[in-house]
Design an enzyme around this catalytic site. Structure first.
Site, PDB file in Angstrom:
ATOM      1  CG  ASN A   7      26.645 -15.047  35.111  1.00 31.81           C
ATOM      2  OD1 ASN A   7      25.973 -14.446  34.592  1.00 31.81           O
ATOM      3  ND2 ASN A   7      26.676 -16.422  35.519  1.00 31.81           N
ATOM      4  NE  ARG A  92      27.573 -17.339  31.567  1.00 40.56           N
ATOM      5  CZ  ARG A  92      26.301 -17.961  31.859  1.00 40.56           C
ATOM      6  NH1 ARG A  92      25.724 -17.306  32.460  1.00 40.56           N
ATOM      7  NH2 ARG A  92      25.978 -18.665  30.985  1.00 40.56           N
ATOM      8  CG  HIS A 181      27.699 -25.496  29.744  1.00 38.51           C
ATOM      9  ND1 HIS A 181      26.571 -26.686  29.409  1.00 38.51           N
ATOM     10  CD2 HIS A 181      26.796 -24.738  30.402  1.00 38.51           C
ATOM     11  CE1 HIS A 181      25.653 -26.135  29.839  1.00 38.51           C
ATOM     12  NE2 HIS A 181      25.747 -25.306  30.811  1.00 38.51           N
ATOM     13  NE  ARG A 242      17.936 -24.820  28.636  1.00 38.26           N
ATOM     14  CZ  ARG A 242      19.237 -24.696  28.938  1.00 38.26           C
ATOM     15  NH1 ARG A 242      20.029 -25.297  29.105  1.00 38.26           N
ATOM     16  NH2 ARG A 242      19.300 -23.312  29.924  1.00 38.26           N
ATOM     17  CD  GLU A 385      30.538 -21.920  33.786  1.00 46.01           C
ATOM     18  OE1 GLU A 385      30.274 -22.383  34.943  1.00 46.01           O
ATOM     19  OE2 GLU A 385      30.104 -21.813  32.952  1.00 46.01           O
TER      20      GLU A 385
END
Ligand code: ADP
Length: 398
Positions: A7, A92, A181, A242, A385
């Protein structure tokens, strides 16, 4: 088969080496400050090897990958004898646009297509490409697979993914909801079906990924029908930093009043908003919980807003799917914060949801936290993941 999962970020790179015989994690680690100076933390997880945690010069991602391979194969810290034992690499990749609805074997054509998605993810996709190229540099022609954050959401119908702006922006520019996601939502929804002992094709699931970034996905019969993040990960729920959903008019108002550039404005909305902006305390839910307990009203408000938004979006998904069989909590907050889960579940009284407080207090395992007689089942499923990336890589390369 042993698979290296990568990643890559702009100045960091996380990795895991997974033995697919038993899906055992053999080693994991993190390269940081790539392009600045360089630091590697490498943790072997088989045998009795020590952790390596030192500065290593990393002018580019290639030196970072070389350092990772060096540690994975070294006598002192290694878990494999040589690079030849690493059969494939899974990467990823954040944005696959409309081109990728599933994982793919990386070749020049795929790399070009990932490059074409750079305008949609100008910070992430270039870093992911750098990681892919660095592996090619160091590892030669080992097969590599790209697994996209957006891919699982590609099943959304157009009524869910379209924005109500002039249609040509979709046709010409790809302006639409993509969602993120996806790998996490895919993992936990599949695991949920397994735990329920039912085919996912027969289930209506709401997956709540609540971490630093948060998103919900409505997964009907194994396919995403809606998700809360959009063209970018900025929207949907209020997150750590956010803003979540926001009237575009606010942007114009603030830019006019304070003379912000669009970059300054977006920096505020991405980095200084969310529960951090509301509370003025922290983006970390542990700090917020503590501050709220001590009487900080803005910290309480930030938490209340977060719970309310999760419940409100989940409610809209129950409507979109005409029902719901299971609700899943995952990621940092979803997996660890029993108060958040309990408070959110209070909103689900109309669905008949009943939480078992003892199960809700359990941590670190896949568990059903609703009572046996709850008509809608609620689960905590730690996301993984990397395992999805490794499995896809095995399936494609295998
Ligand atoms: P990311 O989106 O960066 O992958 P994670 O899924 O790791 O984030 O979630 C990180 C967040 O999880 C932290 O900001 C923190 O708020 C939250 N978190 C972690 N542990 C706990 C805990 N025990 N209680 C409440 N929140 C927690």
């Amino acid at each position: 088969m042993k698979i290296l999962v990568i990643n890559a970020g702009s100045s960091s790179l996380k990795y895991q080496l997974i033995d697919m015989e038993n899906e055992q994690l053999m080693a994991k680690g993190l390269c940081e400050r790539i392009g600045i100076d360089g630091h590697l933390k490498h943790t072997p997880l088989v045998g009795d090897k020590p952790v390596f945690n030192e500065d290593v010069p990393m002018p580019t991602h290639s030196e970072a990958i070389a350092a990772v391979i060096d540690k994975l194969t070294s006598a002192e810290y290694g878990v494999v004898a040589s690079m030849k034992e690493i059969d494939a690499v899974g990467h990823r990749v954040v944005h696959g646009g409309e081109k990728f609805a599933s994982s793919v074997l990386i070749n020049d054509e795929v790399l070009d297509a990932i490059k074409e998605c750079i305008p949609f993810a100008p910070l992430h996709n270039p870093a992911n490409i750098t990681g892919i190229n660095a592996c090619r540099d160091v590892m030669g022609d080992v097969p590599m697979v790209a697994v996209f954050d957006t891919a699982f959401h590609q099943t959304m119908p157009s009524k869910a993914f379209m924005y109500a702006v002039p249609y040509e922006y979709y046709e010409n520019d790809g302006i639409r909801r993509y969602g993120f996601h996806g790998t996490s939502h895919r993992y936990v929804s599949a695991r949920c079906a397994e735990m329920m002992g039912k085919p996912i094709e027969e289930l209506k699931i709401i997956s709540c990924h609540m971490g630093n970034g948060s998103s919900l996905a409505a997964v009907k019969n194994g396919k995403v029908v809606d998700t809360s993040m959009g063209f970018t990960p900025l929207v949907g729920l209020p997150m750590g930093t956010r803003c979540g959903d926001l009237d575009a008019g606010v942007i114009q108002f603030l830019m006019n009043k304070y003379g912000y550039s669009i970059d300054e404005m977006l920096n505020i909305l991405n980095k200084k908003s969310g529960v951090l902006g509301i509370s003025g305390v922290s983006s970390d839910f542990r700090d917020l919980g503590k501050a709220a307990e001590e009487g900080n009203e803005r910290a309480s408000l930030a938490l209340d807003m977060f719970y309310y938004w999760v419940a409100k979006v989940a409610g809209s998904y129950a409507a979109a799917m005409n029902g719901v069989d299971a609700i899943i909590f995952t990621a940092g907050v979803g997996e660890n914060d029993q108060t958040a889960r309990a408070e959110i579940c209070k909103y689900f009284g109309y669905l008949g949801v009943k939480v078992n407080p003892e199960a809700n207090a359990t941590r670190g395992q896949d568990i059903m936290i609703s009572t046996e007689d709850s008509p809608v089942k609620v689960f905590v499923i730690p996301t993984n993941e990397e395992l999805v990336i490794a499995r896809d890589t095995r399936d494609i390369v295998g």
